[in-house]
Design a protein around this motif. Structure first.
Motif, PDB file in Angstrom:
ATOM      1  N   ASP A  34      46.070  32.743  48.025  1.00  0.00           N
ATOM      2  CA  ASP A  34      46.415  32.174  47.146  1.00  0.00           C
ATOM      3  C   ASP A  34      45.774  32.494  45.418  1.00  0.00           C
ATOM      4  N   PRO A  35      46.892  32.978  44.634  1.00  0.00           N
ATOM      5  CA  PRO A  35      46.720  34.028  43.642  1.00  0.00           C
ATOM      6  C   PRO A  35      45.307  33.894  42.915  1.00  0.00           C
ATOM      7  N   LYS A  36      45.092  32.696  42.655  1.00  0.00           N
ATOM      8  CA  LYS A  36      44.082  31.890  41.763  1.00  0.00           C
ATOM      9  C   LYS A  36      42.585  32.673  42.750  1.00  0.00           C
ATOM     10  N   ASP A  37      43.218  33.214  44.140  1.00  0.00           N
ATOM     11  CA  ASP A  37      41.300  33.175  44.482  1.00  0.00           C
ATOM     12  C   ASP A  37      40.420  33.847  43.786  1.00  0.00           C
ATOM     13  N   ILE A  38      41.919  35.262  43.263  1.00  0.00           N
ATOM     14  CA  ILE A  38      40.584  36.276  42.764  1.00  0.00           C
ATOM     15  C   ILE A  38      39.845  36.668  41.853  1.00  0.00           C
ATOM     16  N   LEU A  39      39.973  34.896  41.326  1.00  0.00           N
ATOM     17  CA  LEU A  39      39.217  34.772  40.062  1.00  0.00           C
ATOM     18  C   LEU A  39      37.606  34.566  40.973  1.00  0.00           C
ATOM     19  N   ARG A  40      38.130  33.709  42.110  1.00  0.00           N
ATOM     20  CA  ARG A  40      35.877  33.690  43.123  1.00  0.00           C
ATOM     21  C   ARG A  40      35.619  34.900  42.892  1.00  0.00           C
ATOM     22  N   TYR A  41      36.547  35.683  43.345  1.00  0.00           N
ATOM     23  CA  TYR A  41      35.559  37.100  43.543  1.00  0.00           C
ATOM     24  C   TYR A  41      34.402  37.984  42.653  1.00  0.00           C
ATOM     25  N   ARG A  42      33.586  38.286  42.369  1.00  0.00           N
ATOM     26  CA  ARG A  42      32.346  38.925  42.039  1.00  0.00           C
ATOM     27  C   ARG A  42      31.499  40.122  42.797  1.00  0.00           C
ATOM     28  N   PRO A  43      31.876  40.845  42.250  1.00  0.00           N
ATOM     29  CA  PRO A  43      32.199  41.954  41.285  1.00  0.00           C
ATOM     30  C   PRO A  43      33.460  42.290  41.540  1.00  0.00           C
ATOM     31  N   LEU A  44      34.062  42.615  40.379  1.00  0.00           N
ATOM     32  CA  LEU A  44      35.575  42.971  40.957  1.00  0.00           C
ATOM     33  C   LEU A  44      35.970  44.143  39.912  1.00  0.00           C
ATOM     34  N   PHE A  45      36.307  45.311  40.314  1.00  0.00           N
ATOM     35  CA  PHE A  45      36.087  46.475  39.943  1.00  0.00           C
ATOM     36  C   PHE A  45      37.740  47.259  39.320  1.00  0.00           C
ATOM     37  N   ASP A  46      37.435  49.041  38.592  1.00  0.00           N
ATOM     38  CA  ASP A  46      38.954  49.369  38.689  1.00  0.00           C
ATOM     39  C   ASP A  46      39.247  50.147  39.040  1.00  0.00           C
ATOM     40  N   GLU A  47      39.757  50.851  39.084  1.00  0.00           N
ATOM     41  CA  GLU A  47      39.823  51.731  39.769  1.00  0.00           C
ATOM     42  C   GLU A  47      39.077  53.879  39.303  1.00  0.00           C
ATOM     43  N   GLN A  48      38.593  53.203  38.243  1.00  0.00           N
ATOM     44  CA  GLN A  48      37.454  54.347  37.717  1.00  0.00           C
ATOM     45  C   GLN A  48      36.033  53.758  38.279  1.00  0.00           C
ATOM     46  N   GLY A  49      35.676  52.819  38.756  1.00  0.00           N
ATOM     47  CA  GLY A  49      34.413  51.955  39.346  1.00  0.00           C
ATOM     48  C   GLY A  49      33.867  51.144  38.006  1.00  0.00           C
ATOM     49  N   ARG A  50      34.237  50.720  36.900  1.00  0.00           N
ATOM     50  CA  ARG A  50      34.119  49.692  35.731  1.00  0.00           C
ATOM     51  C   ARG A  50      34.317  48.686  36.134  1.00  0.00           C
ATOM     52  N   GLU A  51      33.049  47.657  36.351  1.00  0.00           N
ATOM     53  CA  GLU A  51      32.766  46.643  36.189  1.00  0.00           C
ATOM     54  C   GLU A  51      34.062  45.737  35.412  1.00  0.00           C
ATOM     55  N   LEU A  52      34.617  44.519  35.661  1.00  0.00           N
ATOM     56  CA  LEU A  52      36.038  44.298  35.261  1.00  0.00           C
ATOM     57  C   LEU A  52      35.378  42.620  35.179  1.00  0.00           C
ATOM     58  N   ARG A  53      35.341  41.345  33.852  1.00  0.00           N
ATOM     59  CA  ARG A  53      35.344  40.507  34.555  1.00  0.00           C
ATOM     60  C   ARG A  53      35.925  39.554  34.109  1.00  0.00           C
ATOM     61  N   LEU A  54      36.907  39.066  34.254  1.00  0.00           N
ATOM     62  CA  LEU A  54      37.753  37.858  34.611  1.00  0.00           C
ATOM     63  C   LEU A  54      38.092  36.621  33.674  1.00  0.00           C
ATOM     64  N   ALA A  55      38.161  36.055  33.397  1.00  0.00           N
ATOM     65  CA  ALA A  55      38.976  34.353  33.173  1.00  0.00           C
ATOM     66  C   ALA A  55      40.482  33.945  33.343  1.00  0.00           C
ATOM     67  N   SER A  56      40.578  32.583  33.443  1.00  0.00           N
ATOM     68  CA  SER A  56      41.312  32.116  33.762  1.00  0.00           C
ATOM     69  C   SER A  56      42.191  32.347  31.762  1.00  0.00           C
ATOM     70  N   GLY A  57      43.526  32.670  32.114  1.00  0.00           N
ATOM     71  CA  GLY A  57      43.917  32.873  30.331  1.00  0.00           C
ATOM     72  C   GLY A  57      45.474  32.019  29.908  1.00  0.00           C
ATOM     73  N   GLY A  58      45.917  31.602  30.786  1.00  0.00           N
ATOM     74  CA  GLY A  58      47.250  30.259  30.836  1.00  0.00           C
ATOM     75  C   GLY A  58      48.176  30.426  31.346  1.00  0.00           C
ATOM     76  N   LYS A  72      42.194  36.674  30.383  1.00  0.00           N
ATOM     77  CA  LYS A  72      41.959  37.365  29.887  1.00  0.00           C
ATOM     78  C   LYS A  72      40.987  38.140  30.458  1.00  0.00           C
ATOM     79  N   VAL A  73      40.425  39.093  30.139  1.00  0.00           N
ATOM     80  CA  VAL A  73      39.589  39.995  30.165  1.00  0.00           C
ATOM     81  C   VAL A  73      38.311  40.093  29.505  1.00  0.00           C
ATOM     82  N   ASP A  74      36.859  40.330  30.196  1.00  0.00           N
ATOM     83  CA  ASP A  74      36.326  40.799  28.371  1.00  0.00           C
ATOM     84  C   ASP A  74      36.615  42.152  28.013  1.00  0.00           C
ATOM     85  N   GLY A  75      36.462  42.124  26.410  1.00  0.00           N
ATOM     86  CA  GLY A  75      36.589  43.911  26.322  1.00  0.00           C
ATOM     87  C   GLY A  75      37.799  43.873  25.508  1.00  0.00           C
TER      88      GLY A  75
END
Length: 102
Positions: A34-58, A72-75
């Motif tokens: 379910d594509p929206k499930d990605i918002l339930r997983y924490r923490p998320l990271f990018d390829e360099q290991g930086r933590e990403l914080r995602l929120a529904s945006g539209g 929406k991605v923090d920062g």
């Protein structure tokens, strides 16, 4: 930078697919059932290991596949920053995923 052991312990759950509008929203192709499930997983990271914080945006753009979310991605505050994420993969630690039944 992540070490090989870090990437082995993580699972790719999505990929950024470009900017959406001018206010920093991004399109994200989700690889979860379910594509929206990605918002339930924490923490998320990018390829360099930086933590990403995602929120529904539209709403997803017209004509987009059902697995594309607008988030929406923090920062990330403008179109240029959102577009800079294009193609970047999103990972979750395997340990953060729910256990599967046999």
């Amino acid at each position: 930078m992540t070490s090989p052991s870090d990437t082995a312990s993580r699972l790719c759950v999505g990929r950024f697919a470009g900017a959406q509008g001018v206010r920093g929203l991004v399109r994200l192709q989700s690889f979860t059932a379910d594509p929206k499930d990605i918002l339930r997983y924490r923490p998320l990271f990018d390829e360099q290991g930086r933590e990403l914080r995602l929120a529904s945006g539209g709403q997803a753009p017209k004509g987009a596949k059902g697995d594309v979310l607008v988030l929406k991605v923090d920062g990330v505050a403008d179109r240029d920053a959102a577009q800079a994420l294009n193609g970047l993969r999103v990972y979750v630690d395997r340990a953060a995923l729910p256990q599967l039944e046999d």
